[in-house]
Design an enzyme around this catalytic site. Sequence first.
Site, short mmCIF file in Angstrom:
data_model
loop_
_atom_site.label_atom_id
_atom_site.label_comp_id
_atom_site.label_asym_id
_atom_site.label_seq_id
_atom_site.Cartn_x
_atom_site.Cartn_y
_atom_site.Cartn_z
CB SER A 123 -0.85 -0.03 1.27
OG SER A 123 -1.46 1.22 1.49
CE1 TYR A 148 -3.86 -2.63 5.75
CE2 TYR A 148 -3.46 -0.31 5.22
CZ TYR A 148 -3.69 -1.63 4.82
OH TYR A 148 -3.73 -1.92 3.47
CE LYS A 152 -1.47 -4.40 3.44
NZ LYS A 152 -1.70 -5.74 2.91
P1 NAD Z 1 -10.98 -6.98 1.44
O1 NAD Z 1 -11.17 -6.91 2.91
O2 NAD Z 1 -12.15 -6.76 0.55
O3 NAD Z 1 -10.29 -8.36 1.04
C1 NAD Z 1 -9.43 -9.06 1.89
C2 NAD Z 1 -9.92 -10.50 1.94
O4 NAD Z 1 -9.07 -11.25 2.80
C3 NAD Z 1 -11.33 -10.62 2.50
O5 NAD Z 1 -12.09 -11.45 1.64
C4 NAD Z 1 -11.15 -11.27 3.86
O6 NAD Z 1 -12.24 -12.09 4.22
C5 NAD Z 1 -9.86 -12.06 3.65
N1 NAD Z 1 -9.05 -12.29 4.86
C6 NAD Z 1 -8.62 -11.37 5.76
N2 NAD Z 1 -7.82 -11.97 6.67
C7 NAD Z 1 -7.75 -13.29 6.33
C8 NAD Z 1 -7.05 -14.40 6.86
N3 NAD Z 1 -6.26 -14.30 7.93
N4 NAD Z 1 -7.20 -15.60 6.23
C9 NAD Z 1 -7.99 -15.73 5.14
N5 NAD Z 1 -8.66 -14.70 4.60
C10 NAD Z 1 -8.53 -13.50 5.19
O7 NAD Z 1 -9.82 -5.93 1.08
P2 NAD Z 1 -9.29 -5.44 -0.34
O8 NAD Z 1 -9.65 -4.00 -0.47
O9 NAD Z 1 -9.68 -6.39 -1.40
O10 NAD Z 1 -7.73 -5.50 -0.06
C11 NAD Z 1 -6.93 -6.61 -0.44
C12 NAD Z 1 -5.52 -6.37 0.02
O11 NAD Z 1 -5.04 -5.15 -0.55
C13 NAD Z 1 -5.35 -6.22 1.53
O12 NAD Z 1 -4.14 -6.84 1.91
C14 NAD Z 1 -5.26 -4.72 1.72
O13 NAD Z 1 -4.52 -4.38 2.87
C15 NAD Z 1 -4.53 -4.31 0.46
N6 NAD Z 1 -4.78 -2.91 0.09
C16 NAD Z 1 -6.06 -2.47 -0.05
C17 NAD Z 1 -6.29 -1.13 -0.37
C18 NAD Z 1 -7.69 -0.59 -0.47
O14 NAD Z 1 -7.87 0.63 -0.37
N7 NAD Z 1 -8.71 -1.40 -0.71
C19 NAD Z 1 -5.21 -0.26 -0.56
C20 NAD Z 1 -3.92 -0.76 -0.43
C21 NAD Z 1 -3.71 -2.09 -0.10
C1 WQD Z 2 -9.60 9.87 0.51
C2 WQD Z 2 -9.80 11.37 0.67
C3 WQD Z 2 -10.06 12.04 2.97
C4 WQD Z 2 -13.88 9.99 3.64
C5 WQD Z 2 -6.94 4.97 2.87
C6 WQD Z 2 -5.89 4.30 3.72
C7 WQD Z 2 -4.78 3.77 2.86
C8 WQD Z 2 -5.32 2.89 1.72
C9 WQD Z 2 -6.47 3.50 1.00
C10 WQD Z 2 -5.11 0.58 2.34
C11 WQD Z 2 -9.02 11.96 1.86
C12 WQD Z 2 -11.33 12.29 2.18
C13 WQD Z 2 -12.72 10.48 3.07
C14 WQD Z 2 -14.91 10.90 3.99
C15 WQD Z 2 -13.56 12.70 3.13
N1 WQD Z 2 -5.82 1.63 2.21
N2 WQD Z 2 -12.57 11.81 2.82
N3 WQD Z 2 -14.71 12.22 3.71
O1 WQD Z 2 -7.11 8.09 3.40
O2 WQD Z 2 -6.24 8.23 1.01
O3 WQD Z 2 -6.35 6.06 2.15
O4 WQD Z 2 -7.44 4.01 1.92
O5 WQD Z 2 -3.94 0.41 2.24
O6 WQD Z 2 -3.94 3.06 3.70
O7 WQD Z 2 -5.38 5.26 4.64
O8 WQD Z 2 -8.45 7.13 1.46
O9 WQD Z 2 -10.83 7.06 0.86
O10 WQD Z 2 -10.21 7.30 3.30
O11 WQD Z 2 -9.82 9.20 1.76
O12 WQD Z 2 -13.44 13.92 2.91
O13 WQD Z 2 -15.96 10.53 4.53
O14 WQD Z 2 -11.20 11.59 0.97
O15 WQD Z 2 -9.83 13.04 3.91
O16 WQD Z 2 -8.62 13.26 1.47
P1 WQD Z 2 -6.99 7.48 2.07
P2 WQD Z 2 -9.89 7.61 1.89
#
Ligand code: NAD
Ligand code: WQD
Length: 337
Positions: A123, A148, A152
């Site tokens: 991330s 979190y 990562k």
């Molecule tokens: P999500 O929660 O929709 O998907 C994660 C999946 O993993 C879920 O289906 C959950 O049930 C499963 N899971 C969690 N812990 C588990 C475990 N210990 N064993 C088996 N299954 C487990 O999330 P996502 O948005 O699809 O994210 C996927 C990956 O990408 C995550 O590692 C997340 O940290 C990373 N990521 C997500 C974002 C985002 O904004 N969505 C951004 C950066 C990184």
């Molecule tokens: C986006 C923008 C908020 C909600 C997060 C995690 C990051 C990654 C992705 C996993 C910002 C603004 C938001 C609301 C708002 N996840 N906002 N009102 O913070 O960039 O990233 O998700 O790895 O680790 O921190 O994403 O969608 O929360 O916010 O004004 O109700 O929207 O302040 O500027 P962010 P976000």
Amino acid sequence: MVLVTGGAGFIGSHTCVQLLEKGYGVVVVDSLVNSHGESLERVMRIAGKKLCFVEADVRDRAVLRDIFAKYEIDSVIHFAGLKAVGESVAKPLEYYSCNIDSTLVLLEEMNAAGVKNFVFSSSATVYSAGNEMPLKENSSTGNCTNPYGWTKFMQEQMLKSLCTADSEMSVVLLRYFNPVGAHQSGLIGEDPQGVPNNLLPYVSQVAVGRLKCLTVHGDDYDTPDGTGVRDYIHVVDLARAHICALDYVSSHKGCEIFNVGTGHGSSVLDVVHSFEKVSGRKIPYKIGPRRAGDLATVYSDVSKAKSVLGFETEYDLEKMCADAWHWQTLNPAGYVG
Ligand code: NAD
Ligand code: WQD
């Protein structure tokens, strides 16, 4: 075959569709702690092909051992993990256990089975505050502001150390920026539990009438309209980056890091206006205070993914909002509705 952990989740499900469409055999292991088995039924419906699903926690070593014994796994894509920033502050041990232990057990069992190719969901949150924009893969990391982010950071470090020790390992760390949108069929999408923390799902739920009003977290940032700027990427583009990464790990050794974003920033109000345009709905919003830990502007330099992986995004913010809206209108209460 490819083992996909967390394949029932938001990004995993979209990636499974493309893996099946490309002809890969897919085994998903997911505990469904943050997803529904229905998403995988729909993945198979979209792709017109079957995958194997094992409902289990990745920390369950015996289950992994069985999977590696039963299927010819060449590569692993590791999505499984907990991802809510605020919850990680309240429940740090749950986050360290789930995210770190699952990766450790998975890598140990891969090693025992002789599987060397690994693609990891990292991330942009691993980057330190204070970097110049756009963020490059060698911008500074660490000083994370929540558990979190630290998980990562630590998982990345584990994978780097492993590649140093084992010259046969091939690892790609994909640093996602802000994944949003949904599959254009409207069958799979993001289905957060409770009130969404992230902007796009919050806006969609306001548009569909599940929530009343968006609070914009601050309009006094040093950005063009004063609201926070982020690098939103369509989840279907992001899923395709995993296909490129799989190709890469099967023909290279060592550990490579790639930003996965569009390289462009959009403000909170850009998102609101795009969503209003594609949905035809008014999104009521009010300006609130800044959210703790937020930066003004975050976006990626995507030149490395382009030159090394041949990966470029196709979809713009309007398409992201249009597909999120399509998913939201077809599934107003998510998968269980
Ligand atoms: P999500 O929660 O929709 O998907 C994660 C999946 O993993 C879920 O289906 C959950 O049930 C499963 N899971 C969690 N812990 C588990 C475990 N210990 N064993 C088996 N299954 C487990 O999330 P996502 O948005 O699809 O994210 C996927 C990956 O990408 C995550 O590692 C997340 O940290 C990373 N990521 C997500 C974002 C985002 O904004 N969505 C951004 C950066 C990184
Ligand atoms: C986006 C923008 C908020 C909600 C997060 C995690 C990051 C990654 C992705 C996993 C910002 C603004 C938001 C609301 C708002 N996840 N906002 N009102 O913070 O960039 O990233 O998700 O790895 O680790 O921190 O994403 O969608 O929360 O916010 O004004 O109700 O929207 O302040 O500027 P962010 P976000």
